[in-house]
Design a protein around this motif. Structure first.
Motif, PDB file in Angstrom:
ATOM      1  N   LYS A   9       0.854  -1.192   0.000  1.00 53.36           N
ATOM      2  CA  LYS A   9       0.000   0.000   0.000  1.00 53.36           C
ATOM      3  C   LYS A   9       0.881   1.230   0.000  1.00 53.36           C
ATOM      4  O   LYS A   9       1.976   1.217   0.569  1.00 53.36           O
ATOM      5  CB  LYS A   9      -0.833   0.035   1.274  1.00 53.36           C
ATOM      6  CG  LYS A   9      -2.087  -0.793   1.206  1.00 53.36           C
ATOM      7  CD  LYS A   9      -2.954  -0.447   2.391  1.00 53.36           C
ATOM      8  CE  LYS A   9      -3.687  -1.679   2.878  1.00 53.36           C
ATOM      9  NZ  LYS A   9      -4.190  -1.510   4.228  1.00 53.36           N
ATOM     10  N   VAL A  10       0.376   2.322  -0.600  1.00 51.79           N
ATOM     11  CA  VAL A  10       1.172   3.544  -0.609  1.00 51.79           C
ATOM     12  C   VAL A  10       0.400   4.662   0.073  1.00 51.79           C
ATOM     13  O   VAL A  10      -0.824   4.764  -0.043  1.00 51.79           O
ATOM     14  CB  VAL A  10       1.603   3.897  -2.062  1.00 51.79           C
ATOM     15  CG1 VAL A  10       0.422   4.263  -2.918  1.00 51.79           C
ATOM     16  CG2 VAL A  10       2.655   4.988  -2.066  1.00 51.79           C
ATOM     17  N   LYS A  11       1.151   5.467   0.852  1.00 53.08           N
ATOM     18  CA  LYS A  11       0.554   6.607   1.531  1.00 53.08           C
ATOM     19  C   LYS A  11       1.591   7.722   1.553  1.00 53.08           C
ATOM     20  O   LYS A  11       2.725   7.493   1.990  1.00 53.08           O
ATOM     21  CB  LYS A  11       0.175   6.196   2.962  1.00 53.08           C
ATOM     22  CG  LYS A  11      -0.834   7.118   3.597  1.00 53.08           C
ATOM     23  CD  LYS A  11      -1.212   6.605   4.978  1.00 53.08           C
ATOM     24  CE  LYS A  11      -1.998   7.653   5.738  1.00 53.08           C
ATOM     25  NZ  LYS A  11      -2.204   7.272   7.133  1.00 53.08           N
ATOM     26  N   ASN A  12       1.241   8.880   1.069  1.00 51.15           N
ATOM     27  CA  ASN A  12       2.161  10.026   1.005  1.00 51.15           C
ATOM     28  C   ASN A  12       3.512   9.667   0.387  1.00 51.15           C
ATOM     29  O   ASN A  12       4.560  10.073   0.880  1.00 51.15           O
ATOM     30  CB  ASN A  12       2.391  10.620   2.405  1.00 51.15           C
ATOM     31  CG  ASN A  12       1.091  11.076   3.052  1.00 51.15           C
ATOM     32  OD1 ASN A  12       0.180  11.544   2.351  1.00 51.15           O
ATOM     33  ND2 ASN A  12       0.989  10.925   4.361  1.00 51.15           N
ATOM     34  N   SER A  16       4.304   0.724   1.909  1.00 50.59           N
ATOM     35  CA  SER A  16       4.502  -0.295   2.944  1.00 50.59           C
ATOM     36  C   SER A  16       4.288  -1.639   2.286  1.00 50.59           C
ATOM     37  O   SER A  16       3.205  -1.904   1.769  1.00 50.59           O
ATOM     38  CB  SER A  16       3.468  -0.141   4.049  1.00 50.59           C
ATOM     39  OG  SER A  16       3.732   1.035   4.754  1.00 50.59           O
ATOM     40  N   LYS A  73       9.686  -0.638   4.050  1.00 46.21           N
ATOM     41  CA  LYS A  73       9.091   0.610   3.564  1.00 46.21           C
ATOM     42  C   LYS A  73       9.981   1.233   2.508  1.00 46.21           C
ATOM     43  O   LYS A  73      11.202   1.192   2.619  1.00 46.21           O
ATOM     44  CB  LYS A  73       8.882   1.572   4.725  1.00 46.21           C
ATOM     45  CG  LYS A  73       7.747   1.145   5.598  1.00 46.21           C
ATOM     46  CD  LYS A  73       7.450   2.149   6.660  1.00 46.21           C
ATOM     47  CE  LYS A  73       6.242   1.655   7.462  1.00 46.21           C
ATOM     48  NZ  LYS A  73       6.059   2.427   8.668  1.00 46.21           N
ATOM     49  N   LYS A  78       4.331   5.328  -5.881  1.00 46.39           N
ATOM     50  CA  LYS A  78       2.963   5.810  -6.104  1.00 46.39           C
ATOM     51  C   LYS A  78       2.059   4.642  -6.494  1.00 46.39           C
ATOM     52  O   LYS A  78       2.549   3.576  -6.894  1.00 46.39           O
ATOM     53  CB  LYS A  78       2.953   6.908  -7.170  1.00 46.39           C
ATOM     54  CG  LYS A  78       3.499   6.477  -8.495  1.00 46.39           C
ATOM     55  CD  LYS A  78       3.507   7.640  -9.481  1.00 46.39           C
ATOM     56  CE  LYS A  78       3.815   7.186 -10.902  1.00 46.39           C
ATOM     57  NZ  LYS A  78       4.995   6.350 -11.052  1.00 46.39           N
ATOM     58  N   ALA A  79       0.744   4.883  -6.373  1.00 49.64           N
ATOM     59  CA  ALA A  79      -0.221   3.847  -6.727  1.00 49.64           C
ATOM     60  C   ALA A  79       0.001   3.436  -8.175  1.00 49.64           C
ATOM     61  O   ALA A  79       0.294   4.280  -9.027  1.00 49.64           O
ATOM     62  CB  ALA A  79      -1.631   4.366  -6.515  1.00 49.64           C
TER      63      ALA A  79
END
Lengths: 102, 149
Positions: A9-12, A16, A73, A78-79
């Protein structure tokens, strides 16, 4: 062997990545019911790639647990990007799987 | 048709070179360190004579008491900069070196895995960053061993 499970998953911009790698990870010191040594069989190298670029290589000994869990990490992600995880064990067997970042 | 064939040949060549690039990485495995039976030996193999400094900038999460030594969760992260290697060693395992992580520039130094710990032991993490070596360690009590039967 069953396929590597990858959850990514990606966040900012930070990905992860969590993976479960089916593998017996035999140390070579265990004995079977008849007292014979079970030969060593474990993953030696794990390569993590992001869109085809190697971002991390892990070298393991037989003391990594059976069916290894491996999480890390990664920045600048990006998505839609591809995460690929592949391994090679001490018997020369290999496996790989990919996941798309969400 | 010709172009297609040429493309295939090119693709094949690219695949071959990609495959050839891999063994070079695999060769980088510190085989001697992995077969070392003592922590000192393993560390000399890994770091040469590099001095190791204790550091509070390494966060090492491992249970104080492991009920099942076969599956002990480990999480290692650090605020040190320019990290290029993370080493995980379990002092009293038959071969103490458990894992080496070659950290690329975009990996945030934060990795998790699970290890086997044969009997109660010191577990240590060494981080190589900016050409220096830093360490932190923890004592883990094991109720049921993770190696052997």
């Amino acid at each position: 062997m069953a396929k590597i499970k990858i959850r990514a998953k990606v966040k900012n911009g930070v990905a992860s990545v969590k993976s479960l790698i089916p593998h017996p990870m035999e140390t070579g010191t265990r004995r079977d019911a008849d007292g014979n040594l079970i030969p060593a069989h474990y993953i030696e190298t794990v390569v993590c790639e992001h869109n085809g670029e190697v971002v991390m290589t892990a070298h393991w000994g037989p003391s990594v647990s059976k069916d290894p869990y491996f999480a890390f990490k990664l920045a600048d992600a990006k998505a839609g990007d591809t995460i690929r995880i592949s391994w090679t064990d001490n018997l020369g067997e290999t496996a790989a799987n990919e996941a798309i970042l969400k | 048709m010709k172009t297609l064939q040429r493309r295939r040949v090119l693709q094949a060549l690219l695949t071959v070179s990609a495959v050839m690039a891999l063994p070079i990485r695999a060769l980088a495995r510190a085989t001697d360190a992995f077969s070392s039976k003592s922590v000192d030996n393993a560390l000399t193999n890994l770091l040469g004579g590099l001095a190791i400094e204790e550091s509070e900038q390494i966060k090492f999460k491992i249970p104080d008491i492991a009920e099942n030594g076969a599956v002990v969760p480990v999480r290692i992260s650090t605020t040190l900069e320019d990290v290029d290697r993370i080493y995980l060693l379990i002092d009293k395992n038959p071969t103490p070196l458990s894992a080496v992580f070659e950290i690329g520039p975009r990996i945030m130094p934060d990795v998790s895995t699970r290890v086997k710990i044969g009997k109660s032991s010191v577990a240590r993490v060494i981080v190589r960053a900016g050409g220096k070596a830093y360490m932190t360690s923890k004592e883990v009590k094991v109720t049921i061993g993770g190696c052997g039967g």
